[in-house]
Design an enzyme around this catalytic site. Structure first.
Site, PDB file in Angstrom:
ATOM      1  N   ASP A   1       0.903  -1.130   0.034  1.00 55.37           N
ATOM      2  CA  ASP A   1       0.096  -0.128   0.011  1.00 55.37           C
ATOM      3  C   ASP A   1       1.057   1.199   0.003  1.00 55.37           C
ATOM      4  OD1 ASP A   1      -2.132   1.574   0.387  1.00 55.37           O
ATOM      5  OD2 ASP A   1      -1.714   1.695   2.503  1.00 55.37           O
TER       6      ASP A   1
ATOM      7  N   SER B   1      -2.817   0.125  -4.264  1.00 54.22           N
ATOM      8  CA  SER B   1      -3.412   1.365  -3.403  1.00 54.22           C
ATOM      9  C   SER B   1      -4.797   1.655  -3.699  1.00 54.22           C
ATOM     10  CB  SER B   1      -2.630   2.512  -3.945  1.00 54.22           C
ATOM     11  OG  SER B   1      -2.877   3.745  -3.415  1.00 54.22           O
TER      12      SER B   1
ATOM     13  N   LYS C   1      -8.036  -5.396  -3.249  1.00 58.08           N
ATOM     14  CA  LYS C   1      -6.568  -5.331  -3.705  1.00 58.08           C
ATOM     15  C   LYS C   1      -5.879  -6.900  -3.509  1.00 58.08           C
ATOM     16  CE  LYS C   1      -5.224  -1.170  -1.256  1.00 58.08           C
ATOM     17  NZ  LYS C   1      -4.224  -0.420  -0.519  1.00 58.08           N
TER      18      LYS C   1
END
Length: 273
Positions: free
Chosen positions: A9, A44, A196
Site C-alpha cells: 500500500d 493502493s 486489492k
C-alpha cells in the site's frame, strides 16, 4: 523458492506522514529486486494517475494495482480493469446524496486520469483531495460523466470516525457493490469482486507466483483482503485496528521510519524467505 512478489500500500504504509519516501534508497532496492526477478507491486486505493505520480522518477519494473484493485497496469499496459456499471454507479450516488445518515457526504468519482466531485474549490479539503486525485473537477451533477469510473470515494469533513456509516452502507449495498474504509475518514465503493487481493491474484496467476511466495504490507481496512492473500502479510506498526486484526505479522518499524523498506532490506539480505 523464497519471496517472488512484494506488494505494498502507499499512504500510511510505504509513504511517511509527509507523503514522501527515500527515493535513493528505494531505487537501489528496486534495482536489486529487478536483478533477482522479484516483482514489486504498488497496491493502493488511490487513483492510478496519483500512484504513478508518487513513483515518478523511479526506474525499473513497477506494477500498479490501483483503485483498490479495480485497475491494474504493468509497464504502462492495462492488464485488468473493472469500472462500476453505470446503473449501479448512478443508483449509489442517488442513495448517498438522499439518505439522512449520509448527510453532508462529499463524493469523488475516480477515473484513470481525472476525477469528478460535488466539492467546491473553496472547500478547505480541496487541496488535500486535489493532491490525491489528478485533474479533480467540480461538477453540479454526475449524470453526464462519460469516463469509466473505477471507484466512488465517499467522505465527510465533519465526521472523525466513519465506521457507523460504513456499516450501514455495507448492509445497504449487499452483494451489488463492495465497500471498505480507506483510512482517510472515507469509504471506497467498487464492484463487489474488486479488492486489492483480487488485483494481486491476477498478477500471481500471470507471473505464476504463489501466495507462499508473496509478501504484502498495509495499514487499513482496504488492505485486509490483500494481507490475507500473502503468506507474509504484514500490518504496519502504525496500522488501524482492521489491518492489525487481519494478520499476526506486524512490521518492527512504522511508516515514518521506512518500515516497508526495512523489510525489503531483510528480504534482500536473506533474513526472510
Amino acid at each position: 523458492m523464497g519471496i517472488q512478489l512484494i506488494a505494498s500500500d502507499i499512504d500510511g504504509t510505504f509513504l511517511n506522514d509527509q507523503q514522501d519516501f527515500d527515493h535513493q534508497r528505494f531505487q537501489a532496492q528496486l534495482d536489486k529486486l529487478n536483478e533477482r526477478k522479484i516483482k514489486f507491486v504498488v497496491a493502493s486505493g488511490n487513483q492510478m494517475a496519483h500512484c504513478q505520480e508518487v513513483f515518478a522518477g523511479i526506474k525499473g519494473d513497477l506494477t500498479f494495482v490501483a483503485e483498490d484493485g479495480a485497475l491494474t497496469i504493468e509497464q504502462g499496459k492495462i492488464l485488468d480493469d473493472n469500472p462500476l456499471k453505470p446503473a449501479l454507479l448512478h443508483d449509489t450516488i442517488e442513495y448517498l446524496l438522499t439518505t439522512q445518515m449520509f448527510k453532508g457526504v462529499e463524493l469523488i468519482l475516480s477515473s484513470q486520469h481525472r476525477a469528478f466531485t460535488n466539492m467546491k474549490m473553496d472547500n478547505p479539503e480541496w487541496p488535500v483531495s486535489s493532491y490525491f486525485y489528478s485533474q479533480l473537477t467540480p461538477v453540479d451533477h454526475f449524470k453526464d460523466i462519460k469516463d469509466p469510473i473505477y471507484k466512488i470515494d465517499a467522505h465527510w469533513v465533519d465526521i472523525d470516525n466513519v465506521r457507523e456509516q460504513a456499516a450501514l452502507l455495507k448492509t445497504a449495498l449487499g452483494d451489488s457493490l463492495g465497500s471498505v474504509m480507506n483510512g482517510f475518514n472515507g469509504i471506497d465503493i467498487t464492484m463487489p469482486h474488486v479488492t486489492k487481493a483480487y488485483g494481486l491474484q491476477q498478477l500471481q496467476n500471470r507471473w505464476k507466483v504463489s501466495m507462499d511466495e508473496t509478501m504484502a504490507f498495509g495499514d487499513t481496512q482496504n488492505d485486509e483482503a490483500m494481507l490475507h492473500h500473502a503468506r507474509l502479510g504484514y500490518a504496519m506498526k502504525n496500522a488501524e485496528q482492521e489491518a492489525l486484526d487481519a494478520t499476526e505479522l506486524v512490521t518492527p518499524l512504522d511508516n515514518n521510519d521506512s518500515g516497508v523498506m526495512d523489510m525489503i532490506d531483510r528480504v534482500l539480505r536473506g533474513e526472510i524467505e
